[in-house]
Design a protein around this motif. Sequence first.
Motif, short mmCIF file in Angstrom:
data_model
loop_
_atom_site.label_atom_id
_atom_site.label_comp_id
_atom_site.label_asym_id
_atom_site.label_seq_id
_atom_site.Cartn_x
_atom_site.Cartn_y
_atom_site.Cartn_z
N LEU A 251 34.42 31.53 27.89
CA LEU A 251 35.14 32.33 28.88
C LEU A 251 34.65 33.77 28.89
O LEU A 251 34.49 34.37 29.95
N VAL A 252 34.40 34.33 27.72
CA VAL A 252 33.91 35.71 27.64
C VAL A 252 32.53 35.82 28.29
O VAL A 252 32.27 36.73 29.09
N GLU A 253 31.64 34.89 27.97
CA GLU A 253 30.27 34.97 28.46
C GLU A 253 30.15 34.71 29.96
O GLU A 253 29.20 35.17 30.60
N ASN A 254 31.11 33.98 30.53
CA ASN A 254 31.01 33.59 31.94
C ASN A 254 32.09 34.19 32.82
O ASN A 254 32.16 33.85 34.01
N ALA A 255 32.90 35.08 32.29
CA ALA A 255 34.03 35.62 33.05
C ALA A 255 33.60 36.30 34.34
O ALA A 255 34.19 36.10 35.40
N ASP A 256 32.56 37.13 34.26
CA ASP A 256 32.10 37.84 35.46
C ASP A 256 31.54 36.88 36.50
O ASP A 256 31.85 36.97 37.69
N GLY A 257 30.70 35.97 36.05
CA GLY A 257 30.08 35.04 36.98
C GLY A 257 31.07 34.13 37.66
O GLY A 257 30.87 33.70 38.80
N LEU A 258 32.15 33.81 36.97
CA LEU A 258 33.18 32.94 37.55
C LEU A 258 34.22 33.71 38.35
O LEU A 258 35.10 33.12 38.96
N GLY A 259 34.14 35.03 38.31
CA GLY A 259 35.10 35.83 39.06
C GLY A 259 36.47 35.87 38.43
O GLY A 259 37.45 36.23 39.10
N LEU A 260 36.59 35.55 37.15
CA LEU A 260 37.90 35.53 36.50
C LEU A 260 38.51 36.93 36.38
O LEU A 260 39.72 37.08 36.33
N LEU A 261 37.65 37.96 36.33
CA LEU A 261 38.14 39.32 36.17
C LEU A 261 38.26 40.05 37.50
O LEU A 261 38.65 41.22 37.53
N THR A 262 37.96 39.38 38.59
CA THR A 262 38.12 39.95 39.92
C THR A 262 38.83 38.95 40.82
O THR A 262 38.25 38.45 41.80
N PRO A 263 40.07 38.60 40.49
CA PRO A 263 40.78 37.58 41.28
C PRO A 263 41.02 38.03 42.71
O PRO A 263 41.38 39.18 42.96
N VAL A 264 40.78 37.12 43.65
CA VAL A 264 40.95 37.42 45.06
C VAL A 264 41.83 36.33 45.67
O VAL A 264 41.54 35.14 45.56
N ARG A 265 42.89 36.76 46.33
CA ARG A 265 43.78 35.78 46.98
C ARG A 265 43.12 35.24 48.24
O ARG A 265 42.41 35.95 48.95
N SER A 266 43.38 33.98 48.52
CA SER A 266 42.85 33.36 49.73
C SER A 266 43.73 33.69 50.92
O SER A 266 44.89 34.09 50.77
N VAL A 267 43.17 33.52 52.09
CA VAL A 267 43.92 33.70 53.33
C VAL A 267 43.99 32.34 54.01
O VAL A 267 42.97 31.72 54.26
N GLY A 268 45.20 31.89 54.28
CA GLY A 268 45.35 30.57 54.89
C GLY A 268 45.37 29.49 53.85
O GLY A 268 45.48 29.74 52.65
N ASN A 269 45.26 28.25 54.29
CA ASN A 269 45.32 27.12 53.38
C ASN A 269 44.08 27.06 52.51
O ASN A 269 42.96 27.21 52.97
N GLY A 270 44.29 26.82 51.22
CA GLY A 270 43.16 26.71 50.29
C GLY A 270 42.49 25.35 50.43
O GLY A 270 43.03 24.42 51.00
N HIS A 271 41.28 25.26 49.89
CA HIS A 271 40.60 23.98 49.89
C HIS A 271 39.68 23.93 48.69
O HIS A 271 39.33 24.94 48.10
N LYS A 272 39.30 22.74 48.30
CA LYS A 272 38.50 22.57 47.10
C LYS A 272 37.11 23.15 47.29
O LYS A 272 36.45 22.91 48.28
N VAL A 273 36.68 23.94 46.31
CA VAL A 273 35.35 24.54 46.33
C VAL A 273 34.58 24.04 45.12
O VAL A 273 34.96 24.29 43.99
N LEU A 274 33.53 23.29 45.35
CA LEU A 274 32.69 22.81 44.26
C LEU A 274 31.67 23.89 43.93
O LEU A 274 30.83 24.22 44.76
#
Length: 413
Positions: free
Chosen positions: A320-343
């Motif tokens: 988690l520490v090594e990949n936090a930035d790349g996964l966007g864990l430290l910059t959470p962004v709310r979605s607009v509208g209905n969510g959908h699965k993102v692979l």
Amino acid sequence: MLLVSQMWGYNLLVGQNIRASLLLWITLAACVPLLCACPRQETSEKLAAPGRKPMPARQAERPLAHLLFVIPPPDPLYPEREYFTSEFSAAAQDVFAAAGWEYRELRLYEHPMNEWHAVMKKELDSYPMVVFSYHQIYMPLFCDLAEHIEIRDASYLLALTPVKAGASSLINVLEFRTEELGFVAGATLAGVTVSSHLATVCFDDEIGERFTAGFYQGMTEQRSGATLSAIVVSRSDLIGRDDSVELLTTRLEQGNRRLSSGMSIDSLAFFTGPLAEPFILSLPAQSANVTFGPIPNYDIKTGVLMTSTYIDFGRLPRYLVENADGLGLLTPVRSVGNGHKVLSQHRVQIGRAIPSRGVQYIPVGLADGVLNYSGFSHSKRFRGFPEGLASDIDYYYRAICIGEIEVSAEPPK
């Protein structure tokens, strides 16, 4: 006459100095109220957040991020939780401190369920924050918190649990690629079987399905003519030592009767955790080859054990520490509208936030270091194994890690 003129000039100079001094004092007196009314210079922290105590002057001591581990409750149906929790917690103490993260734990299950929302809202007091847990008990709560805009944004990270459709983009799900573990287990057992008949014993969930799919691919890669019996059980089937032994014995006998060669299944892969221990310990020594998961079989001492494939929760904190930035864990962004699965293929996106309008699914495989196998140390204590098998398995492991071998999560047709 000259003396009088000099004295008059001196008096005139003194008078001018006195008047200038008086004028200066009057000016200063008038400015005092204005100076008192001017605001003092505050720290940027206090100006940004009135009423809060300013942060310490040493900015370097501020945590780079905050991780809250919400520990699942103990449950006899999930005995592996005790191991997962202890391994994650032990590693987290050192890993997060070294990375400059604040780490704390919350046993939310000790509070009444109707207070969970309020307790979590109080805990979300920092930014950026990652909230981590596993299993489905907290999934509805996290999804609800993520949908309330008045609650501070955080990244919610879930493992070993399905997530409801249309959940917020603040929800992140770790997808363990257990098909890769299954491939290693299948290749291992196919290399030691005599009858060429193998079986997998898994729970009726996605984790088990993926493991079985990978097992079949690894088995046929090592021995193309081998057969597979996929035995699916529920957790409640394996509660009770005698009952679980009887059930698995019956299911294996049913599988043997379907074989036409007259030879029985002699190699089994369990991905059922500690619930399978009673049956494994009931097997006569030297009677079968076994792989075991999803936790290391550190406490099983029997001659039938070959190796173990497992999810290593002790390696999750560093991942988690090594990949936090790349996964966007430290910059959470709310979605607009209905969510959908993102692979997402996160390994090629390290270093930047991942734009997402729905739940982010994060595949985790052998190359990430979180999935692992114990090698052949267990079998060496009791018996040997075919020459060259260890190097074969090591080849498969490395080939999967570098992408030379791609393992499908789809079940065999």
